[in-house]
Design an enzyme around this catalytic site. Structure first.
Site, PDB file in Angstrom:
ATOM      1  N   SER A  16     -10.002  15.529   5.935  1.00 61.82           N
ATOM      2  CA  SER A  16     -10.685  16.913   5.873  1.00 61.82           C
ATOM      3  C   SER A  16     -11.849  17.077   5.461  1.00 61.82           C
ATOM      4  O   SER A  16     -12.688  17.945   5.713  1.00 61.82           O
ATOM      5  CB  SER A  16      -9.531  17.775   5.188  1.00 61.82           C
ATOM      6  OG  SER A  16      -9.542  17.559   3.827  1.00 61.82           O
ATOM      7  N   MET A  89      -9.803   3.931   0.585  1.00 61.40           N
ATOM      8  CA  MET A  89      -8.674   3.750  -0.417  1.00 61.40           C
ATOM      9  C   MET A  89      -8.981   2.275  -0.532  1.00 61.40           C
ATOM     10  O   MET A  89      -7.994   1.683  -0.930  1.00 61.40           O
ATOM     11  CB  MET A  89      -7.266   3.970   0.334  1.00 61.40           C
ATOM     12  CG  MET A  89      -6.905   5.194   0.663  1.00 61.40           C
ATOM     13  SD  MET A  89      -7.359   6.405  -0.966  1.00 61.40           S
ATOM     14  CE  MET A  89      -5.859   5.850  -1.970  1.00 61.40           C
ATOM     15  N   HIS A 108     -14.009  13.046  -5.527  1.00 63.88           N
ATOM     16  CA  HIS A 108     -12.679  12.815  -6.381  1.00 63.88           C
ATOM     17  C   HIS A 108     -12.077  14.140  -6.767  1.00 63.88           C
ATOM     18  O   HIS A 108     -12.805  15.108  -7.101  1.00 63.88           O
ATOM     19  CB  HIS A 108     -13.209  12.030  -7.521  1.00 63.88           C
ATOM     20  CG  HIS A 108     -11.807  11.559  -8.352  1.00 63.88           C
ATOM     21  ND1 HIS A 108     -11.070  10.578  -7.854  1.00 63.88           N
ATOM     22  CD2 HIS A 108     -11.429  12.118  -9.476  1.00 63.88           C
ATOM     23  CE1 HIS A 108      -9.982  10.592  -8.794  1.00 63.88           C
ATOM     24  NE2 HIS A 108     -10.138  11.440  -9.652  1.00 63.88           N
ATOM     25  N   GLU A 173     -13.785  21.068  -2.537  1.00 66.16           N
ATOM     26  CA  GLU A 173     -14.283  19.760  -1.917  1.00 66.16           C
ATOM     27  C   GLU A 173     -14.919  19.966  -0.746  1.00 66.16           C
ATOM     28  O   GLU A 173     -16.147  19.462  -0.661  1.00 66.16           O
ATOM     29  CB  GLU A 173     -13.154  18.833  -1.697  1.00 66.16           C
ATOM     30  CG  GLU A 173     -12.357  18.517  -2.920  1.00 66.16           C
ATOM     31  CD  GLU A 173     -11.264  17.413  -2.831  1.00 66.16           C
ATOM     32  OE1 GLU A 173     -11.796  16.460  -1.774  1.00 66.16           O
ATOM     33  OE2 GLU A 173     -10.374  17.372  -3.204  1.00 66.16           O
TER      34      GLU A 173
HETATM   35  C1  GRF Z   1      -9.560  14.235  -0.897  1.00 67.18           C
HETATM   36  O1  GRF Z   1      -8.680  14.819  -2.076  1.00 67.18           O
HETATM   37  C2  GRF Z   1     -10.768  13.417  -1.768  1.00 67.18           C
HETATM   38  O2  GRF Z   1     -11.057  14.119  -2.832  1.00 67.18           O
HETATM   39  C3  GRF Z   1      -9.913  12.259  -2.357  1.00 67.18           C
HETATM   40  O3  GRF Z   1      -9.320  11.801  -1.223  1.00 67.18           O
HETATM   41  C4  GRF Z   1      -8.817  12.983  -0.662  1.00 67.18           C
HETATM   42  C5  GRF Z   1      -8.972  12.924   0.839  1.00 67.18           C
HETATM   43  O4  GRF Z   1      -8.656  13.940   1.814  1.00 67.18           O
HETATM   44  N1  GRF Z   1     -11.087  11.021  -2.582  1.00 67.18           N
HETATM   45  P1  GRF Z   1      -9.384  14.089   3.224  1.00 67.18           P
HETATM   46  O5  GRF Z   1      -9.021  12.663   3.913  1.00 67.18           O
HETATM   47  O6  GRF Z   1     -10.680  14.051   3.136  1.00 67.18           O
HETATM   48  O7  GRF Z   1      -8.757  15.225   3.640  1.00 67.18           O
END
Ligand code: GRF
Length: 215
Positions: A16, A89, A108, A173
């Protein structure tokens, strides 16, 4: 040839933040998306947007060291000015971090230094925090320990569930990351040693948006 505004995004999952980065492209361009997970939703989002993708899978490499070298190679070949981790990850090796010093960003879902690592929303609820939020930071060799660039805070409401709180943070975010990626690509945000420097134009934008900076 390296494009001055090209950003490579690394994703492992849903994507996302990648989607928000694509939607808000201005002052930067998402040139390439790389994933360690062939099923990552982020890869589908990239393909739909016509962005080239590369999959670097752990199972294709004999050792973890080779796998991480494979990630660095894929990133290098995409010739980015800035690398943005968005739910990636894999912990990157020191050589990667040195190669992209001042150009490697992560988002984060907490107000660092609170709650580095995983399960940030659960931990914020357990700790009865009254404020929570998200942080964009430069990446160093530690987990979520690099120099902080900016934060967006949200209140934790009475009766919040994991879902309501994580949705509130995620919405921030999606605003924060494009702003910071643009700032770094455009040279409005720079890293000197471990100190983050902002242009006055960027400080004005941050004030308008209610962001916390770390000057
Ligand atoms: C987000 O909450 C980001 O802050 C963390 O991992 C999540 C990833 O979500 N590092 P997405 O794949 O961008 O939806």
């Amino acid at each position: 040839m390296t494009q001055r505004d090209s950003v490579t995004v690394l994703v492992s999952g849903r994507g996302s933040n990648l989607k928000a980065l694509i939607q808000h492209q201005s002052g930067y361009r998402i040139g390439h998306v790389i994933s360690d997970n062939p099923d990552a939703g982020g890869l589908r989002i990239a393909r739909e947007a016509g962005i080239p993708t590369t999959i670097v899978e752990r199972s294709s490499y004999a050792t973890l060291v080779d796998f991480k070298a494979g990630i660095l190679k894929a990133v290098t070949m995409s010739e980015p000015v800035v690398v943005a981790l968005a739910g990636f990850m894999v912990l990157l090796q020191p050589e990667f971090i040195q190669s992209y010093h001042g150009r490697l960003l992560n988002i984060h879902p907490s107000l660092l230094p609170n709650f580095p690592g995983l399960r940030t929303h659960e931990r914020a609820l357990e700790a009865q925090s009254t404020q929570h939020g998200c942080t964009v930071h430069y990446v160093d060799a530690g987990m979520d320990t690099g120099p902080l660039i900016a934060q967006s805070a949200v209140p934790v409401m009475p009766g919040d569930s994991l879902e309501t709180l994580s949705e509130r943070v995620l919405a921030q975010e999606h605003i924060l990351y494009p702003l910071i990626v643009r700032g770094v690509v455009q040279g409005d945000i720079n890293l000197e040693g471990r100190t983050v420097r902002y242009s006055s134009a960027f400080i004005a934008i941050a004030e308008q948006q209610g962001l916390r900076l770390f000057a």
